[in-house]
Design an enzyme around this catalytic site. Structure first.
Site, PDB file in Angstrom:
ATOM      1  N   HIS A  21       0.726  -1.183  -0.041  1.00 37.38           N
ATOM      2  CA  HIS A  21      -0.093  -0.090   0.037  1.00 37.38           C
ATOM      3  C   HIS A  21       0.805   1.285   0.105  1.00 37.38           C
ATOM      4  O   HIS A  21       0.904   2.182   0.986  1.00 37.38           O
ATOM      5  CB  HIS A  21      -1.129  -0.044   1.272  1.00 37.38           C
ATOM      6  CG  HIS A  21      -2.362  -0.958   1.007  1.00 37.38           C
ATOM      7  ND1 HIS A  21      -3.199  -0.592  -0.019  1.00 37.38           N
ATOM      8  CD2 HIS A  21      -2.676  -2.020   1.761  1.00 37.38           C
ATOM      9  CE1 HIS A  21      -3.940  -1.557   0.041  1.00 37.38           C
ATOM     10  NE2 HIS A  21      -3.761  -2.510   1.214  1.00 37.38           N
ATOM     11  N   ASP A  47      -2.003  -5.590  -3.865  1.00 42.12           N
ATOM     12  CA  ASP A  47      -2.208  -4.236  -3.107  1.00 42.12           C
ATOM     13  C   ASP A  47      -0.906  -3.348  -3.084  1.00 42.12           C
ATOM     14  O   ASP A  47      -0.485  -3.175  -1.858  1.00 42.12           O
ATOM     15  CB  ASP A  47      -2.765  -4.770  -1.835  1.00 42.12           C
ATOM     16  CG  ASP A  47      -4.188  -4.789  -1.767  1.00 42.12           C
ATOM     17  OD1 ASP A  47      -4.690  -4.688  -2.955  1.00 42.12           O
ATOM     18  OD2 ASP A  47      -4.840  -4.597  -0.826  1.00 42.12           O
ATOM     19  N   ASP A  50      -2.394   2.692  -3.074  1.00 42.84           N
ATOM     20  CA  ASP A  50      -3.287   3.190  -2.396  1.00 42.84           C
ATOM     21  C   ASP A  50      -3.241   3.485  -0.839  1.00 42.84           C
ATOM     22  O   ASP A  50      -2.541   2.443  -0.385  1.00 42.84           O
ATOM     23  CB  ASP A  50      -4.904   2.590  -2.557  1.00 42.84           C
ATOM     24  CG  ASP A  50      -5.565   2.605  -3.618  1.00 42.84           C
ATOM     25  OD1 ASP A  50      -5.413   3.694  -4.255  1.00 42.84           O
ATOM     26  OD2 ASP A  50      -6.317   1.786  -4.008  1.00 42.84           O
ATOM     27  N   ARG A  51      -3.385   4.535  -0.015  1.00 43.53           N
ATOM     28  CA  ARG A  51      -3.253   4.806   1.263  1.00 43.53           C
ATOM     29  C   ARG A  51      -1.971   5.087   1.604  1.00 43.53           C
ATOM     30  O   ARG A  51      -1.987   5.953   2.425  1.00 43.53           O
ATOM     31  CB  ARG A  51      -3.854   3.565   2.290  1.00 43.53           C
ATOM     32  CG  ARG A  51      -5.450   3.389   1.680  1.00 43.53           C
ATOM     33  CD  ARG A  51      -6.000   2.313   2.536  1.00 43.53           C
ATOM     34  NE  ARG A  51      -7.572   2.019   2.247  1.00 43.53           N
ATOM     35  CZ  ARG A  51      -8.177   0.918   2.249  1.00 43.53           C
ATOM     36  NH1 ARG A  51      -7.257  -0.210   2.479  1.00 43.53           N
ATOM     37  NH2 ARG A  51      -9.256   0.975   1.828  1.00 43.53           N
ATOM     38  N   ASN A  79      -6.956  -6.761  -4.666  1.00 44.09           N
ATOM     39  CA  ASN A  79      -8.327  -6.077  -4.963  1.00 44.09           C
ATOM     40  C   ASN A  79      -8.113  -4.850  -5.466  1.00 44.09           C
ATOM     41  O   ASN A  79      -9.182  -4.115  -5.723  1.00 44.09           O
ATOM     42  CB  ASN A  79      -9.160  -6.515  -3.656  1.00 44.09           C
ATOM     43  CG  ASN A  79      -8.536  -5.609  -2.325  1.00 44.09           C
ATOM     44  OD1 ASN A  79      -7.566  -5.983  -1.947  1.00 44.09           O
ATOM     45  ND2 ASN A  79      -9.588  -4.964  -1.827  1.00 44.09           N
ATOM     46  N   HIS A  80      -7.164  -4.078  -4.931  1.00 46.93           N
ATOM     47  CA  HIS A  80      -6.663  -2.707  -5.121  1.00 46.93           C
ATOM     48  C   HIS A  80      -6.506  -2.320  -6.408  1.00 46.93           C
ATOM     49  O   HIS A  80      -6.399  -1.234  -6.811  1.00 46.93           O
ATOM     50  CB  HIS A  80      -6.140  -1.902  -4.085  1.00 46.93           C
ATOM     51  CG  HIS A  80      -6.548  -1.767  -2.862  1.00 46.93           C
ATOM     52  ND1 HIS A  80      -6.942  -0.274  -2.537  1.00 46.93           N
ATOM     53  CD2 HIS A  80      -6.980  -2.262  -1.810  1.00 46.93           C
ATOM     54  CE1 HIS A  80      -7.706  -0.209  -1.548  1.00 46.93           C
ATOM     55  NE2 HIS A  80      -7.526  -1.627  -0.831  1.00 46.93           N
ATOM     56  N   HIS A 208      -4.122  -9.125   2.270  1.00 53.13           N
ATOM     57  CA  HIS A 208      -5.389  -8.836   2.619  1.00 53.13           C
ATOM     58  C   HIS A 208      -6.200  -7.968   3.642  1.00 53.13           C
ATOM     59  O   HIS A 208      -6.882  -7.461   3.705  1.00 53.13           O
ATOM     60  CB  HIS A 208      -6.400  -9.726   1.807  1.00 53.13           C
ATOM     61  CG  HIS A 208      -7.674  -9.297   1.379  1.00 53.13           C
ATOM     62  ND1 HIS A 208      -7.924  -8.052   0.657  1.00 53.13           N
ATOM     63  CD2 HIS A 208      -9.061  -9.711   1.576  1.00 53.13           C
ATOM     64  CE1 HIS A 208      -9.217  -7.729   0.466  1.00 53.13           C
ATOM     65  NE2 HIS A 208      -9.920  -8.804   0.954  1.00 53.13           N
TER      66      HIS A 208
END
Length: 249
Positions: A21, A47, A50-51, A79-80, A208
């Protein structure tokens, strides 16, 4: 990425890395500890974005290593890794600000060529989230015309399950997920998946979920599933990060 099947068969010693992330410091710590490719080989469970503050740099860095050492680094989809998540969780804003909209769109397009899972050393199934009651066999997934790359949104239900599902000690098989996408799966479901649908594998390694200590065996001493999460101090949680080292034997 185009040449790699949706479920990649791999053999050898690998370091498995969970969610990052955008935390490039956590990635560099792992590389500094184990050496960079090609001295060491890596599997990433998705992943990447993001974030965190450095999602753009992190994914470009990993892609650069993939181009240089394609057999020493393998990147799975999380999933991102899609526009519906990246556009609302920070990556789009970051990427457009640092580079451009066209760079963002090119990276999003590239995500459609990331593979979904890896079958490692005839023993371990590596995936971002989990398992699916719709999954049949590895060969059937790789030969399914509806799952050919590029795999674009909206995803088939089975792919959503592999990307979004979580283990749960409170059930034995499957139930609906509080995430409203994917499934919760219990020990019996995980055991059946590994032994029957994946030809006698012994462990599912997935990410996850943020873990305070960076890893967790959700079914305790019964095994079957290992969660690893590699982004340290994720969203201010002061969590540790982890990785898994898998020998060839």
């Amino acid at each position: 990425l185009v040449k790699e099947p949706q479920i990649i068969p791999l053999r050898g010693k690998f370091i498995i890395v969970g969610d990052l992330h955008g935390n490039i410091d956590s990635l560099l710590r792992i590389f500094n500890h184990f050496n960079y490719p090609p001295q060491s080989s890596y599997i990433f469970l998705g992943d990447y974005i993001d974030r965190g503050k450095f999602s753009s740099e992190l994914i470009i860095f990993l892609y650069s290593l993939k181009i240089l050492y394609p057999m020493n680094i393998f990147l799975l989809r999380g999933n991102h890794e899609c526009d519906s998540m990246a556009s609302v969780n920070g990556f789009k804003t970051e990427c457009v600000k640092k580079f451009s909209k066209s760079v963002y769109e090119a990276i999003i397009k590239s995500f459609d060529y990331l593979s979904i899972a890896i079958e490692l050393n005839f023993r371990i199934f590596c995936v971002h989230g989990g398992i699916s009651p719709l999954f049949k066999t590895i060969d059937e997934v790789n030969n399914d015309k509806n799952l050919k790359k590029p795999l674009k949104e909206p995803f088939p239900d089975m792919i959503n399950d592999l990307l979004w599902s979580d283990p749960s000690n409170s059930i034995s098989r499957y139930s609906e997920s509080p995430r409203t996408i994917g499934k919760l799966y219990g020990f019996d479901a995980a055991k059946e998946f590994l032994e029957e649908k994946c030809d006698h594998l012994i462990l599912l390694v997935r990410s996850h979920e943020m873990m305070p200590y960076g890893y967790d065996y959700p079914f305790d001493d019964k095994g079957e599933v290992l969660t690893i999460f590699s982004s340290i101090d994720y969203c201010g949680n002061a969590n540790s990060g982890s990785f898994a080292v898998v020998d060839e034997n």
